[in-house]
Write a protein that holds these residues in place. Structure first.
Motif, PDB file in Angstrom:
ATOM      1  N   ARG A  45      -4.894  66.728   9.576  1.00  0.00           N
ATOM      2  CA  ARG A  45      -3.473  66.951   8.768  1.00  0.00           C
ATOM      3  C   ARG A  45      -2.164  65.920   9.800  1.00  0.00           C
ATOM      4  O   ARG A  45      -1.587  65.322   9.010  1.00  0.00           O
ATOM      5  CB  ARG A  45      -2.932  68.451   9.141  1.00  0.00           C
ATOM      6  N   ARG A  46      -2.260  66.053  10.804  1.00  0.00           N
ATOM      7  CA  ARG A  46      -1.195  65.611  11.920  1.00  0.00           C
ATOM      8  C   ARG A  46      -2.096  64.259  12.600  1.00  0.00           C
ATOM      9  O   ARG A  46      -1.616  64.077  13.712  1.00  0.00           O
ATOM     10  CB  ARG A  46      -0.411  66.342  12.807  1.00  0.00           C
ATOM     11  N   ILE A  50       5.386  59.038   9.243  1.00  0.00           N
ATOM     12  CA  ILE A  50       6.619  59.587  10.018  1.00  0.00           C
ATOM     13  C   ILE A  50       7.394  58.520  10.472  1.00  0.00           C
ATOM     14  O   ILE A  50       8.743  58.525  10.841  1.00  0.00           O
ATOM     15  CB  ILE A  50       6.212  60.802  10.996  1.00  0.00           C
ATOM     16  N   SER A  66      16.161  67.008  21.569  1.00  0.00           N
ATOM     17  CA  SER A  66      15.827  68.132  20.756  1.00  0.00           C
ATOM     18  C   SER A  66      14.443  68.052  20.236  1.00  0.00           C
ATOM     19  O   SER A  66      13.892  69.163  19.923  1.00  0.00           O
ATOM     20  CB  SER A  66      17.157  68.618  20.115  1.00  0.00           C
ATOM     21  N   MET A  67      14.244  66.840  19.642  1.00  0.00           N
ATOM     22  CA  MET A  67      13.130  66.825  18.920  1.00  0.00           C
ATOM     23  C   MET A  67      11.935  66.882  19.675  1.00  0.00           C
ATOM     24  O   MET A  67      10.924  67.609  19.528  1.00  0.00           O
ATOM     25  CB  MET A  67      13.025  65.651  18.104  1.00  0.00           C
ATOM     26  N   LEU A  68      12.157  66.270  20.933  1.00  0.00           N
ATOM     27  CA  LEU A  68      10.811  66.272  21.912  1.00  0.00           C
ATOM     28  C   LEU A  68      10.737  67.606  22.303  1.00  0.00           C
ATOM     29  O   LEU A  68       9.522  68.092  22.659  1.00  0.00           O
ATOM     30  CB  LEU A  68      11.277  65.335  23.016  1.00  0.00           C
ATOM     31  N   ARG A  69      11.850  68.332  22.597  1.00  0.00           N
ATOM     32  CA  ARG A  69      11.752  69.780  23.010  1.00  0.00           C
ATOM     33  C   ARG A  69      11.007  70.619  22.284  1.00  0.00           C
ATOM     34  O   ARG A  69      10.542  71.712  22.471  1.00  0.00           O
ATOM     35  CB  ARG A  69      12.750  70.077  23.721  1.00  0.00           C
ATOM     36  N   LYS A  70      11.158  70.265  20.617  1.00  0.00           N
ATOM     37  CA  LYS A  70      10.821  71.590  19.850  1.00  0.00           C
ATOM     38  C   LYS A  70       9.642  71.289  18.940  1.00  0.00           C
ATOM     39  O   LYS A  70       9.476  72.025  17.967  1.00  0.00           O
ATOM     40  CB  LYS A  70      11.948  71.963  19.058  1.00  0.00           C
ATOM     41  N   LEU A  71       9.358  69.963  18.716  1.00  0.00           N
ATOM     42  CA  LEU A  71       8.479  69.702  17.454  1.00  0.00           C
ATOM     43  C   LEU A  71       7.280  68.944  18.183  1.00  0.00           C
ATOM     44  O   LEU A  71       7.306  68.369  19.368  1.00  0.00           O
ATOM     45  CB  LEU A  71       9.087  68.908  16.717  1.00  0.00           C
ATOM     46  N   ILE A  72       6.068  69.234  17.661  1.00  0.00           N
ATOM     47  CA  ILE A  72       4.726  68.481  18.014  1.00  0.00           C
ATOM     48  C   ILE A  72       4.802  67.157  17.069  1.00  0.00           C
ATOM     49  O   ILE A  72       4.570  67.346  15.749  1.00  0.00           O
ATOM     50  CB  ILE A  72       3.659  69.472  17.628  1.00  0.00           C
ATOM     51  N   PHE A  73       4.524  66.272  17.729  1.00  0.00           N
ATOM     52  CA  PHE A  73       4.122  64.903  16.898  1.00  0.00           C
ATOM     53  C   PHE A  73       4.068  63.815  17.919  1.00  0.00           C
ATOM     54  O   PHE A  73       4.209  64.113  19.270  1.00  0.00           O
ATOM     55  CB  PHE A  73       5.447  64.522  15.982  1.00  0.00           C
ATOM     56  N   ARG A 105       4.734  61.287  20.170  1.00  0.00           N
ATOM     57  CA  ARG A 105       6.083  60.915  20.720  1.00  0.00           C
ATOM     58  C   ARG A 105       6.406  59.291  20.761  1.00  0.00           C
ATOM     59  O   ARG A 105       7.554  58.655  20.509  1.00  0.00           O
ATOM     60  CB  ARG A 105       6.218  61.200  22.325  1.00  0.00           C
ATOM     61  N   PRO A 137       2.992  63.533  28.253  1.00  0.00           N
ATOM     62  CA  PRO A 137       2.825  65.096  28.460  1.00  0.00           C
ATOM     63  C   PRO A 137       4.143  65.365  29.106  1.00  0.00           C
ATOM     64  O   PRO A 137       4.363  66.522  29.063  1.00  0.00           O
ATOM     65  CB  PRO A 137       1.648  65.055  29.239  1.00  0.00           C
ATOM     66  N   ALA A 153       8.923  65.867  27.497  1.00  0.00           N
ATOM     67  CA  ALA A 153       9.582  67.168  26.874  1.00  0.00           C
ATOM     68  C   ALA A 153      10.508  67.639  27.966  1.00  0.00           C
ATOM     69  O   ALA A 153      11.499  68.271  27.654  1.00  0.00           O
ATOM     70  CB  ALA A 153       8.807  68.117  26.110  1.00  0.00           C
ATOM     71  N   ILE A 162       3.788  71.134  23.616  1.00  0.00           N
ATOM     72  CA  ILE A 162       5.209  70.132  24.003  1.00  0.00           C
ATOM     73  C   ILE A 162       5.249  70.118  25.578  1.00  0.00           C
ATOM     74  O   ILE A 162       5.774  69.223  26.014  1.00  0.00           O
ATOM     75  CB  ILE A 162       6.187  71.101  23.468  1.00  0.00           C
ATOM     76  N   ARG A 220       2.922  70.200  29.178  1.00  0.00           N
ATOM     77  CA  ARG A 220       1.617  70.119  29.608  1.00  0.00           C
ATOM     78  C   ARG A 220       1.596  71.202  30.823  1.00  0.00           C
ATOM     79  O   ARG A 220       2.585  71.204  31.733  1.00  0.00           O
ATOM     80  CB  ARG A 220       1.467  68.967  30.076  1.00  0.00           C
ATOM     81  N   ILE A 248      10.427  76.917  17.680  1.00  0.00           N
ATOM     82  CA  ILE A 248      10.612  76.889  18.930  1.00  0.00           C
ATOM     83  C   ILE A 248      11.982  76.932  19.185  1.00  0.00           C
ATOM     84  O   ILE A 248      12.876  75.814  19.111  1.00  0.00           O
ATOM     85  CB  ILE A 248      10.116  75.820  19.810  1.00  0.00           C
ATOM     86  N   GLY A 301      15.023  71.095  16.583  1.00  0.00           N
ATOM     87  CA  GLY A 301      14.828  69.638  16.731  1.00  0.00           C
ATOM     88  C   GLY A 301      15.717  69.183  15.437  1.00  0.00           C
ATOM     89  O   GLY A 301      15.271  67.866  15.193  1.00  0.00           O
TER      90      GLY A 301
END
Lengths: 283, 259
Positions: free
Chosen positions: A17-18, A27, A108-115, A117, A277, A280, B82, B84, B100, B105
């Motif tokens: 999916r991602r 994206i 804020s995107m880095l801290r809260k979403l998974i994708f 980077r 890794p 965030a 998010i 590690r 989260i 975000g």
């Protein structure tokens, strides 16, 4: 109470999916479009500004170098050549500066979403590339006005653009990752960009440089790409070894700056992957 | 591919530890490296998580409780990849939808419409899927009138409504919820509760971090209680909550916040 609406289907192919090229491209497209909107919505002139900026700089520099320093006399195509150089330089400066800030700005995107980077710095380069393309249209107008007829070998411009893009992406990845740790990198990079502008044959002919200096500037992929583009479009009749990388590194000399561009891209990707890794928690 | 010990599990967290190094003297400029190249920066090591292990079964509603700063959110971020972890392993089987912290975000300078477009794309929706679900997202958030307003003009409650609407509309098997009820009004809470029922009935997995012990008790099959980064108890929710209440709420000065 209103009816609750949830997507109740169990995810199909959760692993894919991602992942994959189509997801990355999608994206990248969405974030680049948003970045582009943000970049110009804040300024009074909006999108016009992106074209006006290099043109204003061009007018000033043309006056100084073309008229006062009489570089106009060196070549009939001096204005077009200058604009070409400025537009390419502007892309380099714009993309690397924005790329450097990109991760910290998208904190804020880095801290809260998974994708993945890597999309963030690359999308700012894409944003700068859109401006670059618009500016290239202006260069096209100059070329047309100079009565130059298009030729088939202009297709070589495409691989040159790809090379420039690879170089710029590599530099941006390195800067974006470093900036997360070193927040005064921006001041240093601003200076480097200035040095880059005067250290590349943007305003003056490359032949004006002493030989030792030419050996250095032609290691820069930017100079090689710019001179190749100028040779292709403006000076098809001038022998290649007069103005392009051939003159210092011989007929296969192009491999040196191309190697530099690829090396920078590779280093950027590896460095980014190593730091990914931890981004965030550090931004 | 993931390697779960037990195929019935959705999430397996094994011996996970995480420390944050908080430098006493932040060295994050080139200048610092030039001026003091040899001085070692001293760190305050904050142990956010210390040897945490648990697993969440598929279709389970799993709660995590603990006082502020006990490591709940860090744990959720590690499950979502998010952050590690320093040690230990996390295996996840299924597609995560993360909610989260507040805001999720969003970009405050963009409209709600643009933010929905970006978030849902990052979470894996194609353009066509978004078109199909866009109306549902908006309808659930009840923000029809504000759809073309910039997010910076939204109250925190409105932002959470929008974020939650997106989180439950993307494809997911596992929903990670961090304080979804903290700022919403009662009406929104009721809507959330209704979706919880639906999600549970659909056999999806939920990890629910909250200070609202009543809703943890109401929904969670099992619950984990963490204190100072260390797991205190995993098990039947009512027993875990009893221990938590006994230790942190009734005893001494209250640190924990209960809504």
């Amino acid at each position: 109470m209103s009816e609750a609406r949830v997507n109740l289907a169990i995810a199909e192919h959760p692993e894919e999916r991602r992942r994959g090229a189509s997801y990355l491209l999608r994206i990248l497209g969405v974030t680049a479009a948003a970045d582009y909107k943000l970049k110009y919505s804040g300024s009074l002139l909006g999108y016009v500004w992106s074209v006006a900026k290099p043109l204003l700089l061009f007018t000033m520099l043309y006056f100084v170098y073309g008229h006062i320093f009489k570089l106009d006399k060196v070549s009939a195509y001096y204005p077009t050549s200058l604009l070409m150089g400025l537009v390419c330089f502007y892309f380099f400066a714009d993309a690397t500066m924005l790329g450097m800030y990109s991760l910290v700005m998208k904190e804020s995107m880095l801290r809260k979403l998974i994708f993945p980077r890597v999309v963030i710095p690359i999308s700012t380069v894409v944003t700068a590339a859109i401006t670059f393309m618009i500016n290239l249209l202006v260069v096209g107008v100059f070329v047309a006005a100079a009565d130059i007829t298009p030729r088939l070998d202009w297709l070589y411009l495409l691989p040159l653009l790809v090379e420039l893009l690879a170089f710029v992406v590599g530099v941006s990845l390195i800067l974006a990752t470093l900036f997360v740790r070193l927040r005064d990198l921006s001041q240093i990079w601003e200076l480097v960009v200035q040095l880059f502008m005067f250290g590349s044959p943007i305003m003056y002919p490359v032949g004006y440089l002493p030989e030792w200096a030419r050996k250095i500037v032609f290691l820069n992929p930017f100079t090689q790409v710019l001179q190749d583009a100028r040779a292709l479009v403006l000076y098809p009749d001038v022998p290649r070894n007069k103005i392009t990388v051939d003159q210092v590194f011989g007929p296969y000399g192009r491999l040196a700056p191309i190697g530099v561009a690829l090396a920078v891209l590779l280093v950027g990707l590896l460095f980014f992957r190593r730091e990914e890794p931890w981004l965030a928690e550090r931004v | 591919m993931t390697r779960l010990d037990d195929p019935r599990h959705a999430i397996e967290v094994r011996a996970v530890s995480k420390t944050f190094r908080l430098p006493h003297h932040q060295r994050n400029t080139v200048k610092e490296y030039f001026l003091h190249p040899l001085t070692r920066t001293t760190f305050e090591v904050q142990q956010a998580l210390d040897d945490v292990s648990f697993s969440v079964e598929r279709g389970e509603f799993f709660g995590i409780v603990g006082a502020n700063g006990s490591g709940k959110s860090t744990l959720l971020k590690i499950i979502a990849r998010i952050y590690r972890q320093d040690a230990g392993t996390v295996e996840v089987q299924g597609l995560l939808s993360p909610f989260i912290e507040l805001g999720v975000g969003f970009n405050p300078e963009l409209t709600a419409r643009d933010n929905i477009r970006i978030n849902s794309a990052l979470l894996g929706l194609t353009r066509r899927e978004l078109e199909e679900r866009f109306d549902s997202i908006i309808a659930f958030s009840e923000l029809e009138r504000f759809i073309d307003q910039k997010l910076k003009n939204f109250s925190s409650g409105m932002q959470v409504r929008l974020a939650y609407s997106i989180a439950i509309q993307v494809d997911f098997d596992i929903l990670l919820l961090d304080e979804v009820l903290a700022v919403g009004d009662e009406r929104f809470q009721e809507k959330c509760f209704a979706t919880f029922q639906e999600i549970r009935a659909a056999g999806k997995t939920v990890v629910f971090v909250s200070h609202d012990l009543d809703s943890v008790e109401r929904f969670c099959d099992r619950t984990l209680y963490v204190q100072g980064g260390q797991p205190q108890m995993v098990g039947e929710t009512s027993k875990v909550i009893d221990l938590y209440r006994q230790r942190e709420i009734n005893a001494g000065p209250a640190i924990a916040v209960s809504i």
